[in-house]
Design a protein around this motif. Structure first.
Motif, PDB file in Angstrom:
ATOM      1  N   VAL A  34       0.835  -1.205   0.000  1.00 46.41           N
ATOM      2  CA  VAL A  34       0.000   0.000   0.000  1.00 46.41           C
ATOM      3  C   VAL A  34       0.869   1.254   0.000  1.00 46.41           C
ATOM      4  CG1 VAL A  34      -1.625   1.345   1.391  1.00 46.41           C
ATOM      5  CG2 VAL A  34      -2.026  -1.079   1.010  1.00 46.41           C
ATOM      6  N   LEU A  35       1.925   1.256   0.819  1.00 48.42           N
ATOM      7  CA  LEU A  35       2.820   2.414   0.864  1.00 48.42           C
ATOM      8  C   LEU A  35       3.568   2.589  -0.454  1.00 48.42           C
ATOM      9  CD1 LEU A  35       4.234   2.172   4.486  1.00 48.42           C
ATOM     10  CD2 LEU A  35       2.516   3.751   3.603  1.00 48.42           C
ATOM     11  N   CYS A  36       3.939   1.489  -1.094  1.00 49.11           N
ATOM     12  CA  CYS A  36       4.582   1.576  -2.419  1.00 49.11           C
ATOM     13  C   CYS A  36       3.610   2.148  -3.448  1.00 49.11           C
ATOM     14  CB  CYS A  36       5.072   0.205  -2.868  1.00 49.11           C
ATOM     15  SG  CYS A  36       6.646  -0.288  -2.197  1.00 49.11           S
ATOM     16  N   LEU A  37       2.354   1.752  -3.375  1.00 44.79           N
ATOM     17  CA  LEU A  37       1.353   2.263  -4.312  1.00 44.79           C
ATOM     18  C   LEU A  37       1.122   3.759  -4.116  1.00 44.79           C
ATOM     19  CD1 LEU A  37      -0.738   1.598  -6.506  1.00 44.79           C
ATOM     20  CD2 LEU A  37      -2.361   1.173  -4.673  1.00 44.79           C
ATOM     21  N   VAL A  38       1.043   4.201  -2.873  1.00 45.31           N
ATOM     22  CA  VAL A  38       0.871   5.629  -2.591  1.00 45.31           C
ATOM     23  C   VAL A  38       2.087   6.411  -3.067  1.00 45.31           C
ATOM     24  CG1 VAL A  38       0.690   7.330  -0.735  1.00 45.31           C
ATOM     25  CG2 VAL A  38      -0.734   5.285  -0.693  1.00 45.31           C
ATOM     26  N   SER A  39       3.267   5.891  -2.766  1.00 47.25           N
ATOM     27  CA  SER A  39       4.509   6.549  -3.173  1.00 47.25           C
ATOM     28  C   SER A  39       4.621   6.621  -4.694  1.00 47.25           C
ATOM     29  CB  SER A  39       5.693   5.795  -2.585  1.00 47.25           C
ATOM     30  OG  SER A  39       6.891   6.295  -3.074  1.00 47.25           O
ATOM     31  N   PHE A  40       4.268   5.532  -5.369  1.00 48.96           N
ATOM     32  CA  PHE A  40       4.320   5.524  -6.831  1.00 48.96           C
ATOM     33  C   PHE A  40       3.326   6.522  -7.416  1.00 48.96           C
ATOM     34  CE2 PHE A  40       2.717   3.946 -10.906  1.00 48.96           C
ATOM     35  CZ  PHE A  40       3.888   4.001 -11.641  1.00 48.96           C
ATOM     36  N   SER A  41       2.137   6.585  -6.839  1.00 47.76           N
ATOM     37  CA  SER A  41       1.129   7.522  -7.342  1.00 47.76           C
ATOM     38  C   SER A  41       1.600   8.965  -7.230  1.00 47.76           C
ATOM     39  CB  SER A  41      -0.178   7.350  -6.574  1.00 47.76           C
ATOM     40  OG  SER A  41      -0.665   6.056  -6.708  1.00 47.76           O
ATOM     41  N   LEU A  42       2.190   9.307  -6.091  1.00 43.25           N
ATOM     42  CA  LEU A  42       2.698  10.667  -5.914  1.00 43.25           C
ATOM     43  C   LEU A  42       3.876  10.950  -6.847  1.00 43.25           C
ATOM     44  CD1 LEU A  42       2.482  11.061  -2.059  1.00 43.25           C
ATOM     45  CD2 LEU A  42       1.128  12.248  -3.780  1.00 43.25           C
ATOM     46  N   ALA A  43       4.777  10.000  -6.985  1.00 45.16           N
ATOM     47  CA  ALA A  43       5.922  10.196  -7.873  1.00 45.16           C
ATOM     48  C   ALA A  43       5.473  10.321  -9.329  1.00 45.16           C
ATOM     49  CB  ALA A  43       6.906   9.043  -7.720  1.00 45.16           C
ATOM     50  N   PHE A  44       4.478   9.540  -9.722  1.00 40.99           N
ATOM     51  CA  PHE A  44       3.965   9.624 -11.086  1.00 40.99           C
ATOM     52  C   PHE A  44       3.303  10.976 -11.335  1.00 40.99           C
ATOM     53  CE2 PHE A  44       0.711   8.877 -14.336  1.00 40.99           C
ATOM     54  CZ  PHE A  44       1.511   8.376 -15.356  1.00 40.99           C
ATOM     55  N   ALA A  45       2.534  11.431 -10.363  1.00 40.28           N
ATOM     56  CA  ALA A  45       1.874  12.741 -10.504  1.00 40.28           C
ATOM     57  C   ALA A  45       2.910  13.859 -10.598  1.00 40.28           C
ATOM     58  CB  ALA A  45       0.932  12.983  -9.346  1.00 40.28           C
ATOM     59  N   LEU A  46       3.968  13.780  -9.813  1.00 42.18           N
ATOM     60  CA  LEU A  46       5.012  14.793  -9.886  1.00 42.18           C
ATOM     61  C   LEU A  46       5.767  14.742 -11.205  1.00 42.18           C
ATOM     62  CD1 LEU A  46       6.453  14.662  -6.276  1.00 42.18           C
ATOM     63  CD2 LEU A  46       5.161  16.515  -7.326  1.00 42.18           C
ATOM     64  N   SER A  47       6.003  13.540 -11.728  1.00 40.34           N
ATOM     65  CA  SER A  47       6.723  13.440 -12.999  1.00 40.34           C
ATOM     66  C   SER A  47       5.869  13.926 -14.176  1.00 40.34           C
ATOM     67  CB  SER A  47       7.189  12.007 -13.242  1.00 40.34           C
ATOM     68  OG  SER A  47       6.091  11.163 -13.495  1.00 40.34           O
ATOM     69  N   MET A  48       4.557  13.849 -14.021  1.00 39.41           N
ATOM     70  CA  MET A  48       3.662  14.367 -15.065  1.00 39.41           C
ATOM     71  C   MET A  48       3.386  15.858 -14.885  1.00 39.41           C
ATOM     72  SD  MET A  48       3.025  11.871 -17.073  1.00 39.41           S
ATOM     73  CE  MET A  48       1.617  12.407 -17.981  1.00 39.41           C
ATOM     74  N   ARG A  49       3.972  16.450 -13.842  1.00 37.21           N
ATOM     75  CA  ARG A  49       3.822  17.865 -13.508  1.00 37.21           C
ATOM     76  C   ARG A  49       2.371  18.249 -13.202  1.00 37.21           C
ATOM     77  NH1 ARG A  49       8.910  20.270 -15.205  1.00 37.21           N
ATOM     78  NH2 ARG A  49       9.927  18.775 -16.559  1.00 37.21           N
ATOM     79  N   TRP A  50       1.665  17.328 -12.531  1.00 36.74           N
ATOM     80  CA  TRP A  50       0.307  17.601 -12.089  1.00 36.74           C
ATOM     81  C   TRP A  50       0.354  18.358 -10.771  1.00 36.74           C
ATOM     82  CZ3 TRP A  50      -1.718  11.950 -12.861  1.00 36.74           C
ATOM     83  CH2 TRP A  50      -1.863  11.705 -14.225  1.00 36.74           C
ATOM     84  N   GLU A  51      -0.649  19.146 -10.512  1.00 31.60           N
ATOM     85  CA  GLU A  51      -0.751  19.908  -9.270  1.00 31.60           C
ATOM     86  C   GLU A  51      -1.243  18.981  -8.163  1.00 31.60           C
ATOM     87  OE1 GLU A  51      -0.352  23.190  -6.896  1.00 31.60           O
ATOM     88  OE2 GLU A  51       0.106  23.078  -9.038  1.00 31.60           O
TER      89      GLU A  51
END
Length: 67
Positions: A34-51
């Motif tokens: 679960v923590l890996c999924l949350v971390s991946f989601s945040l990292a993906f959003a940051l790499s896509m330059r989402w707010e």
């Protein structure tokens, strides 16, 4: 950037949670997954330059409700 992100998380997911499952630590495996999924989601959003909204205002609001 996204390719690097996917490669790094693939290595982390193969090494870390899988070892926990082999040792029989199912609860730790689920928490780590679960923590890996949350971390991946945040990292993906940051790499896509989402707010990403800041969680500080809801936290301050909840703390003020307690006191």
């Amino acid at each position: 950037m996204i390719i690097y992100l996917l490669l790094i998380y693939a290595v982390v997911i193969i090494i870390d949670p899988y070892g926990l499952l082999k040792q029989g630590k199912k609860r730790d495996f689920y928490v780590c997954s679960v923590l890996c999924l949350v971390s991946f989601s945040l990292a993906f959003a940051l790499s896509m330059r989402w707010e990403i909204p800041s969680p500080s205002s809801p936290i301050v609001h909840w703390v003020r409700k307690l006191f």
